[in-house]
Design a protein around this motif. Sequence first.
Motif, PDB file in Angstrom:
ATOM      1  N   THR A 235       0.835  -1.195   0.000  1.00 30.08           N
ATOM      2  CA  THR A 235       0.000   0.000   0.000  1.00 30.08           C
ATOM      3  C   THR A 235       0.869   1.244   0.000  1.00 30.08           C
ATOM      4  OG1 THR A 235      -0.114   0.112   2.409  1.00 30.08           O
ATOM      5  CG2 THR A 235      -1.735  -1.285   1.308  1.00 30.08           C
ATOM      6  N   TRP A 236       0.218   2.407  -0.182  1.00 29.29           N
ATOM      7  CA  TRP A 236       0.974   3.663  -0.154  1.00 29.29           C
ATOM      8  C   TRP A 236       1.615   3.894   1.207  1.00 29.29           C
ATOM      9  CZ3 TRP A 236       0.043   7.461   3.362  1.00 29.29           C
ATOM     10  CH2 TRP A 236      -1.177   7.391   4.064  1.00 29.29           C
ATOM     11  N   PHE A 237       0.960   3.422   2.289  1.00 33.50           N
ATOM     12  CA  PHE A 237       1.537   3.594   3.628  1.00 33.50           C
ATOM     13  C   PHE A 237       2.784   2.735   3.791  1.00 33.50           C
ATOM     14  CE2 PHE A 237       1.812   2.537   8.154  1.00 33.50           C
ATOM     15  CZ  PHE A 237       1.869   3.808   8.706  1.00 33.50           C
ATOM     16  N   ASP A 238       2.725   1.494   3.250  1.00 30.28           N
ATOM     17  CA  ASP A 238       3.906   0.630   3.318  1.00 30.28           C
ATOM     18  C   ASP A 238       5.085   1.269   2.606  1.00 30.28           C
ATOM     19  OD1 ASP A 238       2.442  -1.288   4.699  1.00 30.28           O
ATOM     20  OD2 ASP A 238       1.796  -2.289   2.860  1.00 30.28           O
ATOM     21  N   GLU A 239       4.818   1.827   1.442  1.00 32.12           N
ATOM     22  CA  GLU A 239       5.899   2.458   0.687  1.00 32.12           C
ATOM     23  C   GLU A 239       6.424   3.698   1.403  1.00 32.12           C
ATOM     24  OE1 GLU A 239       4.194   3.216  -3.084  1.00 32.12           O
ATOM     25  OE2 GLU A 239       4.265   1.124  -3.759  1.00 32.12           O
ATOM     26  N   PHE A 240       5.534   4.461   2.077  1.00 30.02           N
ATOM     27  CA  PHE A 240       5.951   5.661   2.809  1.00 30.02           C
ATOM     28  C   PHE A 240       6.873   5.294   3.976  1.00 30.02           C
ATOM     29  CE2 PHE A 240       5.076   8.628   6.332  1.00 30.02           C
ATOM     30  CZ  PHE A 240       5.575   9.799   5.774  1.00 30.02           C
ATOM     31  N   VAL A 241       6.455   4.289   4.765  1.00 33.79           N
ATOM     32  CA  VAL A 241       7.271   3.864   5.914  1.00 33.79           C
ATOM     33  C   VAL A 241       8.598   3.300   5.446  1.00 33.79           C
ATOM     34  CG1 VAL A 241       7.394   2.227   7.830  1.00 33.79           C
ATOM     35  CG2 VAL A 241       5.261   3.460   7.376  1.00 33.79           C
ATOM     36  N   THR A 242       8.560   2.513   4.389  1.00 36.92           N
ATOM     37  CA  THR A 242       9.799   1.945   3.861  1.00 36.92           C
ATOM     38  C   THR A 242      10.761   3.040   3.413  1.00 36.92           C
ATOM     39  OG1 THR A 242       8.613  -0.024   3.123  1.00 36.92           O
ATOM     40  CG2 THR A 242      10.768   0.390   2.133  1.00 36.92           C
ATOM     41  N   GLY A 243      10.224   4.081   2.796  1.00 35.56           N
ATOM     42  CA  GLY A 243      11.069   5.188   2.366  1.00 35.56           C
ATOM     43  C   GLY A 243      11.726   5.903   3.535  1.00 35.56           C
ATOM     44  N   ILE A 244      10.967   6.124   4.625  1.00 32.53           N
ATOM     45  CA  ILE A 244      11.532   6.799   5.809  1.00 32.53           C
ATOM     46  C   ILE A 244      12.636   5.951   6.437  1.00 32.53           C
ATOM     47  CG2 ILE A 244      11.015   7.540   8.147  1.00 32.53           C
ATOM     48  CD1 ILE A 244       8.334   8.499   7.200  1.00 32.53           C
ATOM     49  N   VAL A 245      12.359   4.664   6.604  1.00 29.51           N
ATOM     50  CA  VAL A 245      13.359   3.771   7.198  1.00 29.51           C
ATOM     51  C   VAL A 245      14.619   3.736   6.355  1.00 29.51           C
ATOM     52  CG1 VAL A 245      13.844   1.375   7.802  1.00 29.51           C
ATOM     53  CG2 VAL A 245      11.628   2.377   8.376  1.00 29.51           C
ATOM     54  N   GLN A 246      14.454   3.663   5.042  1.00 26.48           N
ATOM     55  CA  GLN A 246      15.610   3.619   4.162  1.00 26.48           C
ATOM     56  C   GLN A 246      16.416   4.914   4.229  1.00 26.48           C
ATOM     57  OE1 GLN A 246      16.576   0.869   2.469  1.00 26.48           O
ATOM     58  NE2 GLN A 246      18.446   2.040   2.091  1.00 26.48           N
ATOM     59  N   TRP A 247      15.706   6.038   4.319  1.00 30.05           N
ATOM     60  CA  TRP A 247      16.406   7.333   4.434  1.00 30.05           C
ATOM     61  C   TRP A 247      17.212   7.403   5.714  1.00 30.05           C
ATOM     62  CZ3 TRP A 247      15.765  11.112   8.198  1.00 30.05           C
ATOM     63  CH2 TRP A 247      16.447  12.316   7.962  1.00 30.05           C
ATOM     64  N   PHE A 248      16.619   6.935   6.827  1.00 29.52           N
ATOM     65  CA  PHE A 248      17.326   6.985   8.102  1.00 29.52           C
ATOM     66  C   PHE A 248      18.541   6.065   8.085  1.00 29.52           C
ATOM     67  CE2 PHE A 248      17.983   5.717  12.526  1.00 29.52           C
ATOM     68  CZ  PHE A 248      18.083   6.958  13.124  1.00 29.52           C
ATOM     69  N   VAL A 249      18.375   4.875   7.515  1.00 26.95           N
ATOM     70  CA  VAL A 249      19.501   3.945   7.429  1.00 26.95           C
ATOM     71  C   VAL A 249      20.616   4.520   6.588  1.00 26.95           C
ATOM     72  CG1 VAL A 249      20.214   1.683   6.562  1.00 26.95           C
ATOM     73  CG2 VAL A 249      18.092   1.901   7.857  1.00 26.95           C
ATOM     74  N   ASN A 250      20.249   5.229   5.518  1.00 28.44           N
ATOM     75  CA  ASN A 250      21.261   5.818   4.634  1.00 28.44           C
ATOM     76  C   ASN A 250      22.096   6.881   5.326  1.00 28.44           C
ATOM     77  OD1 ASN A 250      20.538   4.197   2.501  1.00 28.44           O
ATOM     78  ND2 ASN A 250      19.193   5.707   1.535  1.00 28.44           N
ATOM     79  N   LEU A 251      21.552   7.493   6.386  1.00 33.81           N
ATOM     80  CA  LEU A 251      22.327   8.498   7.112  1.00 33.81           C
ATOM     81  C   LEU A 251      23.589   7.904   7.710  1.00 33.81           C
ATOM     82  CD1 LEU A 251      19.598  10.546   9.029  1.00 33.81           C
ATOM     83  CD2 LEU A 251      20.886  11.238   7.002  1.00 33.81           C
ATOM     84  N   PHE A 252      23.540   6.621   8.045  1.00 38.43           N
ATOM     85  CA  PHE A 252      24.662   5.980   8.730  1.00 38.43           C
ATOM     86  C   PHE A 252      25.466   5.078   7.801  1.00 38.43           C
ATOM     87  CE2 PHE A 252      21.369   6.907  11.791  1.00 38.43           C
ATOM     88  CZ  PHE A 252      22.079   7.586  12.769  1.00 38.43           C
ATOM     89  N   THR A 253      25.239   5.192   6.508  1.00 39.31           N
ATOM     90  CA  THR A 253      26.021   4.427   5.542  1.00 39.31           C
ATOM     91  C   THR A 253      26.729   5.390   4.621  1.00 39.31           C
ATOM     92  OG1 THR A 253      24.145   4.246   4.021  1.00 39.31           O
ATOM     93  CG2 THR A 253      24.422   2.478   5.620  1.00 39.31           C
ATOM     94  N   ARG A 254      28.007   5.200   4.495  1.00 40.78           N
ATOM     95  CA  ARG A 254      28.800   6.129   3.670  1.00 40.78           C
ATOM     96  C   ARG A 254      28.370   6.088   2.215  1.00 40.78           C
ATOM     97  NH1 ARG A 254      33.265   8.753   4.906  1.00 40.78           N
ATOM     98  NH2 ARG A 254      33.412   7.601   6.864  1.00 40.78           N
ATOM     99  N   ASN A 255      27.984   4.890   1.739  1.00 39.26           N
ATOM    100  CA  ASN A 255      27.552   4.782   0.349  1.00 39.26           C
ATOM    101  C   ASN A 255      26.214   5.461   0.122  1.00 39.26           C
ATOM    102  OD1 ASN A 255      29.809   3.297  -0.291  1.00 39.26           O
ATOM    103  ND2 ASN A 255      28.841   1.327   0.166  1.00 39.26           N
TER     104      ASN A 255
END
Length: 218
Positions: free
Chosen positions: A36-56
């Motif tokens: 659903t759109w909510f699943d995609e929204f939450v997944t995007g936030i989690v991925q953004w936060f994880v990316n903060l701590f990954t150099r790549n």
Amino acid sequence: MILLPLADVFVPDGDDARRQAAEELSKQEYQAAKPTWFDEFVTGIVQWFVNLFTRNGAGGVAPFALTLIIVVVIAALVVALLVWGRPRASRAVARRRDLLGERDDRTAAQLRADAERLAREQDWDAAIVLRYRALARGLLERDLIDPAPGATAQGIAREARIPFPGFADRLHDAATVFDAVRYLRTPADEAAYRALASTDDDLRSAAPVLGSPEAVPA
């Protein structure tokens, strides 16, 4: 093995294949499994936060973000320690500002030095006032008394008798001289000052009775 003629095998062209695939995916079982759109929204936030701590994922942003978070956490801990973790220090600051009806930040050593200077000038009244303040400040700095705001000279003397019962009379006399000079405007003399200074000096080197806070140099 039975071989079927190739002519009997139907191979759809490109348009037919796309149409058939779309029809298949439009079936209910496929649609129910679609995020659903909510699943995609939450997944995007989690991925953004994880990316903060990954150099790549964030390049130079990751070290900066991690450093910023650490600094904020440490600052919050320091503020909490200063505000809630050290109430004794806060009370000590308040006591230093208000002593015997006067706001004064001088230490006991500074008050004694000023009292001695006034004594050399034979200003006995001012010298006695400062010397009794030095006596009280010294007891406060050693955590031997904890007078309430607005405590009188006699109130401080009574509280000081608990760790120093052998000084009860001398503490009473010192407070009496202070009150006489400070409030009754009774002229003082050298003998009165020397007696008060002797009491202060003896208290500095005396150890409190058992059950009282450990004496430290004032």
